[in-house]
Design a protein around this motif. Structure first.
Motif, PDB file in Angstrom:
ATOM      1  N   VAL A 129       0.864  -1.188   0.000  1.00 30.64           N
ATOM      2  CA  VAL A 129       0.000   0.000   0.000  1.00 30.64           C
ATOM      3  C   VAL A 129       0.895   1.230   0.000  1.00 30.64           C
ATOM      4  N   ALA A 130       0.807   2.021  -1.048  1.00 38.69           N
ATOM      5  CA  ALA A 130       1.621   3.230  -1.157  1.00 38.69           C
ATOM      6  C   ALA A 130       1.088   4.310  -0.221  1.00 38.69           C
ATOM      7  N   ASP A 131       1.971   5.186   0.213  1.00 36.97           N
ATOM      8  CA  ASP A 131       1.543   6.265   1.096  1.00 36.97           C
ATOM      9  C   ASP A 131       0.500   7.152   0.449  1.00 36.97           C
ATOM     10  N   SER A 132       0.546   7.251  -0.897  1.00 35.52           N
ATOM     11  CA  SER A 132      -0.401   8.122  -1.598  1.00 35.52           C
ATOM     12  C   SER A 132      -1.757   7.463  -1.826  1.00 35.52           C
ATOM     13  N   ASP A 133      -1.860   6.148  -1.610  1.00 36.63           N
ATOM     14  CA  ASP A 133      -3.140   5.458  -1.812  1.00 36.63           C
ATOM     15  C   ASP A 133      -4.158   5.941  -0.793  1.00 36.63           C
TER      16      ASP A 133
ATOM     17  N   GLY B 182      -5.976  -0.812   8.560  1.00 37.26           N
ATOM     18  CA  GLY B 182      -6.220   0.042   7.408  1.00 37.26           C
ATOM     19  C   GLY B 182      -6.892  -0.709   6.278  1.00 37.26           C
ATOM     20  N   CYS B 183      -7.520   0.016   5.386  1.00 37.70           N
ATOM     21  CA  CYS B 183      -8.151  -0.578   4.209  1.00 37.70           C
ATOM     22  C   CYS B 183      -8.009   0.396   3.045  1.00 37.70           C
ATOM     23  N   ARG B 184      -7.440  -0.085   1.947  1.00 35.67           N
ATOM     24  CA  ARG B 184      -7.306   0.757   0.758  1.00 35.67           C
ATOM     25  C   ARG B 184      -8.670   0.907   0.100  1.00 35.67           C
ATOM     26  N   VAL B 185      -9.036   2.122  -0.192  1.00 35.34           N
ATOM     27  CA  VAL B 185     -10.381   2.391  -0.703  1.00 35.34           C
ATOM     28  C   VAL B 185     -10.576   1.795  -2.088  1.00 35.34           C
ATOM     29  N   SER B 186      -9.575   1.859  -2.932  1.00 30.41           N
ATOM     30  CA  SER B 186      -9.751   1.490  -4.336  1.00 30.41           C
ATOM     31  C   SER B 186     -10.108   0.025  -4.537  1.00 30.41           C
ATOM     32  N   ASP B 187      -9.475  -0.873  -3.761  1.00 32.83           N
ATOM     33  CA  ASP B 187      -9.704  -2.301  -3.993  1.00 32.83           C
ATOM     34  C   ASP B 187     -10.056  -3.095  -2.744  1.00 32.83           C
TER      35      ASP B 187
ATOM     36  N   ASP C  26     -17.096 -13.924  -0.510  1.00 33.00           N
ATOM     37  CA  ASP C  26     -17.182 -13.731  -1.964  1.00 33.00           C
ATOM     38  C   ASP C  26     -15.864 -13.258  -2.574  1.00 33.00           C
ATOM     39  N   ARG C  27     -14.828 -13.172  -1.760  1.00 33.07           N
ATOM     40  CA  ARG C  27     -13.497 -12.750  -2.206  1.00 33.07           C
ATOM     41  C   ARG C  27     -13.534 -11.395  -2.907  1.00 33.07           C
ATOM     42  N   GLU C  28     -14.212 -10.475  -2.271  1.00 29.87           N
ATOM     43  CA  GLU C  28     -14.271  -9.114  -2.781  1.00 29.87           C
ATOM     44  C   GLU C  28     -13.205  -8.231  -2.149  1.00 29.87           C
ATOM     45  N   LEU C  29     -12.375  -8.814  -1.306  1.00 30.40           N
ATOM     46  CA  LEU C  29     -11.282  -8.069  -0.701  1.00 30.40           C
ATOM     47  C   LEU C  29     -10.036  -8.942  -0.661  1.00 30.40           C
ATOM     48  N   THR C  30      -8.918  -8.325  -0.334  1.00 30.03           N
ATOM     49  CA  THR C  30      -7.683  -9.050  -0.041  1.00 30.03           C
ATOM     50  C   THR C  30      -7.186  -8.563   1.312  1.00 30.03           C
TER      51      THR C  30
ATOM     52  N   SER D  98     -11.787  -4.004  14.454  1.00 31.95           N
ATOM     53  CA  SER D  98     -11.212  -2.884  13.710  1.00 31.95           C
ATOM     54  C   SER D  98     -11.393  -3.059  12.208  1.00 31.95           C
ATOM     55  N   SER D  99     -11.322  -4.301  11.742  1.00 25.76           N
ATOM     56  CA  SER D  99     -11.510  -4.575  10.315  1.00 25.76           C
ATOM     57  C   SER D  99     -12.940  -4.292   9.887  1.00 25.76           C
ATOM     58  N   ILE D 100     -13.897  -4.641  10.728  1.00 21.82           N
ATOM     59  CA  ILE D 100     -15.305  -4.326  10.427  1.00 21.82           C
ATOM     60  C   ILE D 100     -15.474  -2.819  10.294  1.00 21.82           C
ATOM     61  N   LEU D 101     -14.878  -2.074  11.219  1.00 21.50           N
ATOM     62  CA  LEU D 101     -14.980  -0.611  11.168  1.00 21.50           C
ATOM     63  C   LEU D 101     -14.300  -0.056   9.912  1.00 21.50           C
ATOM     64  N   ALA D 102     -13.117  -0.574   9.593  1.00 17.44           N
ATOM     65  CA  ALA D 102     -12.416  -0.090   8.401  1.00 17.44           C
ATOM     66  C   ALA D 102     -13.192  -0.415   7.134  1.00 17.44           C
ATOM     67  N   TRP D 103     -13.771  -1.622   7.083  1.00 17.65           N
ATOM     68  CA  TRP D 103     -14.517  -2.003   5.889  1.00 17.65           C
ATOM     69  C   TRP D 103     -15.771  -1.148   5.720  1.00 17.65           C
ATOM     70  N   GLN D 104     -16.467  -0.861   6.839  1.00 14.75           N
ATOM     71  CA  GLN D 104     -17.650  -0.009   6.750  1.00 14.75           C
ATOM     72  C   GLN D 104     -17.256   1.391   6.303  1.00 14.75           C
ATOM     73  N   CYS D 105     -16.124   1.874   6.792  1.00 18.43           N
ATOM     74  CA  CYS D 105     -15.653   3.197   6.389  1.00 18.43           C
ATOM     75  C   CYS D 105     -15.317   3.212   4.897  1.00 18.43           C
ATOM     76  N   ARG D 106     -14.760   2.123   4.414  1.00 18.04           N
ATOM     77  CA  ARG D 106     -14.452   2.018   2.981  1.00 18.04           C
ATOM     78  C   ARG D 106     -15.728   2.034   2.148  1.00 18.04           C
ATOM     79  N   LEU D 107     -16.760   1.287   2.592  1.00 21.31           N
ATOM     80  CA  LEU D 107     -18.031   1.292   1.858  1.00 21.31           C
ATOM     81  C   LEU D 107     -18.621   2.697   1.813  1.00 21.31           C
ATOM     82  N   ASP D 108     -18.519   3.422   2.919  1.00 23.28           N
ATOM     83  CA  ASP D 108     -19.033   4.790   2.944  1.00 23.28           C
ATOM     84  C   ASP D 108     -18.197   5.705   2.041  1.00 23.28           C
ATOM     85  N   ALA D 109     -16.888   5.410   1.937  1.00 21.84           N
ATOM     86  CA  ALA D 109     -16.040   6.178   1.034  1.00 21.84           C
ATOM     87  C   ALA D 109     -16.440   5.952  -0.416  1.00 21.84           C
ATOM     88  N   LEU D 110     -16.712   4.685  -0.759  1.00 21.49           N
ATOM     89  CA  LEU D 110     -17.157   4.389  -2.121  1.00 21.49           C
ATOM     90  C   LEU D 110     -18.472   5.088  -2.433  1.00 21.49           C
ATOM     91  N   ALA D 111     -19.330   5.186  -1.431  1.00 17.49           N
ATOM     92  CA  ALA D 111     -20.617   5.840  -1.653  1.00 17.49           C
ATOM     93  C   ALA D 111     -20.461   7.326  -1.960  1.00 17.49           C
TER      94      ALA D 111
END
Length: 555
Positions: free
Chosen positions: A349-353, A377-382, A482-486, A527-540
């Motif tokens: 994960v790059a610092d700019s991601d 942490g969770c990268r928003v893009s993928d 469903d393997r929608e994350l790594t 913490s992963s549940i929280l990060a994943w929910q935050c990512r979903l809200d970011a995508l929204a």
């Protein structure tokens, strides 16, 4: 003379070649179509022997100085985890015979810089070897082939041994099967212990205590143990599971000055589909390696496929016994194959991601083991999940009176926000209310994704938010299934994920520990549940294009 040095990168000196030669000269195949022939191992089995008898290249010898034994072997405990029928029992039986009779104690180097060994008895020790289990049926797995080797092979002509039904006398020593409570074996001094089916050695049957006693006894003479489990079930606290966790800590450098644990585990790929014949046959072939008929071995994979598909075979048992996959407890939130199927440890994960964070904190507990504090942490893009840092109470005396190092946590949060492109953070504020409020005041203005207008970071995982918690929990579970994350493959993150248990509520499934005071923590999963929910809200939010302003990144 010192060791000759490596002839290829990573080579270590080993007495394993001498041990393999001794076994081929003295022992026979105990049963089956090749019964009576010299015992020779598959490449995979031979590699385990070479690793088990690896030596410290800086060892100078001799084996003994004055009254002290010098230890040149690198491995003090080993785990050989393979599916049923792979050949663990004959292999370990042969090692028991070798430890009692062969030149297995490193004594230095010959004129060519090759390792030299000598037998235990030449050092004044009695060659006591144990085959240990928590039931008599388990010891029979290794004891029966050992008796066949001792009674019918060349070893009986080459050495003065006495194979009896309940023990084998060897010159100044004995090999015996043992089923015992831990306390009754305290003080015994074996040079080698074979510990069978340690996936079933649990606190309730005294297995954990027995393993501790065996290792203490082996330490008196620089002896070695080998465990031969099938795949363990996460969360039951078995000896095999704890050995796995110790090995992961060793890989991550979390054990002080210790590289003495060898963990040799092979399982079918996580994507193996038991319902698909081609996929299942390929998975079995991987799990059984050189023992599979497809690779010239003795295990009939077609027969195992039929056993796997037998309607009376429990699917979870089939995964453990035939695919050697670490599965899950009956109430686990995630299975090991599900989680392993999403692993991408090489991903960076790059610092700019653009990333989001999930935080779950704890403080000192009055009873039990203090909960961990986790930042994920969770990268928003993928949707790549990664451990930023987890603070856990250390094992042993170092953990006495341990408290979460709040200053370290605050420094890690500050460093992460300064270095990375953090666009959102959800934190459970329980016991960290003032710190979460401070983070909101300091970082809230730069966050693209906010929990709410008034509290951009605060996201309660308790209280009257059951519906929201259930939705967030289900979202992460479904993404894994469903393997929608790594994910980064961190052993701590993995352990916390597999520790999580399903908890039924009126609103739906949430997660919990196995019991409130359990030492098996789940904070990184929260913490992963929280990060994943935050990512979903970011995508929204819809705007995912990164652009840089000064030293701070934004979406």
């Amino acid at each position: 003379m010192p060791w000759r040095g490596p002839t290829y990168p990573g080579e270590l000196p080993t007495l394993g070649y001498q041990v393999l030669g001794w076994i081929a000269d003295n022992l026979i195949v105990p049963d089956g179509p090749a019964a009576g022939e010299p015992l020779e191992f598959t490449d995979e089995q031979a590699m385990f022997v070479l690793q088990l008898y690896a030596l410290d290249p800086n060892f100078e010898g001799p084996a003994i100085s004055g009254r002290a034994l010098n230890n040149g072997r690198r491995i003090r405990r080993a785990v050989l985890s393979r599916p049923k029928g792979w050949g663990k029992s004959p292999l370990v039986a042969a090692l028991c015979m070798a430890e009692a009779l062969a030149d297995v104690v490193p004594d230095g180097w010959d004129a060519d810089g090759e390792p030299v060994g000598r037998p235990w008895t030449s050092l004044g020790f009695k060659a006591k070897v144990q085959i240990v289990a928590v039931s008599e049926d388990q010891t029979a797995n290794t004891w029966d082939p050992l008796l066949e080797m001792a009674r019918n092979g060349p070893v009986g002509d080459n050495y003065d041994i006495e194979p009896m039904e309940g023990f084998v006398n060897v010159p100044r020593g004995r090999i015996e099967p043992v089923t015992s409570s831990g306390t009754s074996r305290e003080g015994f001094r074996p040079v080698f212990s074979a510990m069978d089916q340690t996936e079933s050695w649990v606190p309730s049957n005294g297995g954990r205590k027995l393993a501790g006693v065996i290792r203490r006894n082996l330490g008196k003479v620089n002896g070695c143990s080998v465990e031969t489990p099938n795949a363990f079930i996460p969360g039951v606290g078995s000896v095999a599971e704890r050995s796995f966790e110790a090995w992961k800590k060793q890989l991550e450098g979390k054990l002080k000055a210790d590289e003495g644990l060898l963990f040799d585990h092979r399982e079918a790929p996580p994507e193996t589909d038991p319902a698909d014949e081609h996929s299942l046959m390929n998975g079995l072939a991987v799990a059984y390696g050189g023992s599979a008929d497809r690779h010239g071995g003795w295990v009939n994979l077609r027969r195992l496929l039929n056993e796997y598909w037998d309607p009376d075979t429990d699917p979870q048992d089939a995964r453990r016994y035939y695919l050697n996959q670490v599965t899950h407890a009956t109430d686990s939130w995630l299975s090991q194959p599900e989680w392993a199927g999403c692993a991408a440890p090489a991903e960076t994960v790059a610092d700019s991601d653009p990333i989001v964070l999930g935080f779950d904190g704890s403080r000192k507990r009055n009873r039990g083991v203090t909960d961990a504090t986790a930042l994920v942490g969770c990268r928003v893009s993928d949707g790549h999940l990664f451990e930023v840092r987890v603070w856990e109470q250390p094992d042993g005396p170092a953990g006495d009176d341990w408290e979460v190092p709040v200053a370290e946590v605050l420094a890690e949060i500050e460093t992460t926000f300064r270095r990375r492109n953090v666009v959102g953070m959800y934190a459970d504020p329980a016991k960290w209310e003032s710190h979460v409020a401070a983070w909101e005041a300091k970082y809230g203005h730069r966050l693209r994704v906010k929990s709410s207008a008034n509290h951009p970071i605060e996201w309660w995982m308790t209280g009257g938010r059951a519906n929201a918690i259930v939705r967030a929990t289900r979202s992460l579970h479904d993404a894994v299934a469903d393997r929608e994350l790594t994910h980064c493959g961190s052993s701590t993150l993995t352990r916390h994920m597999l520790n999580a248990r399903r908890s039924e509520s009126r609103a739906g499934i949430q997660i919990r520990k196995e019991h409130p005071d359990s030492a098996r923590k789940i904070d990184a999963a929260v913490s992963s549940i929280l990060a994943w929910q935050c990512r979903l809200d970011a995508l929204a939010k819809g705007d995912l294009k990164p652009e840089r302003t000064g030293a701070v990144y934004f979406l």
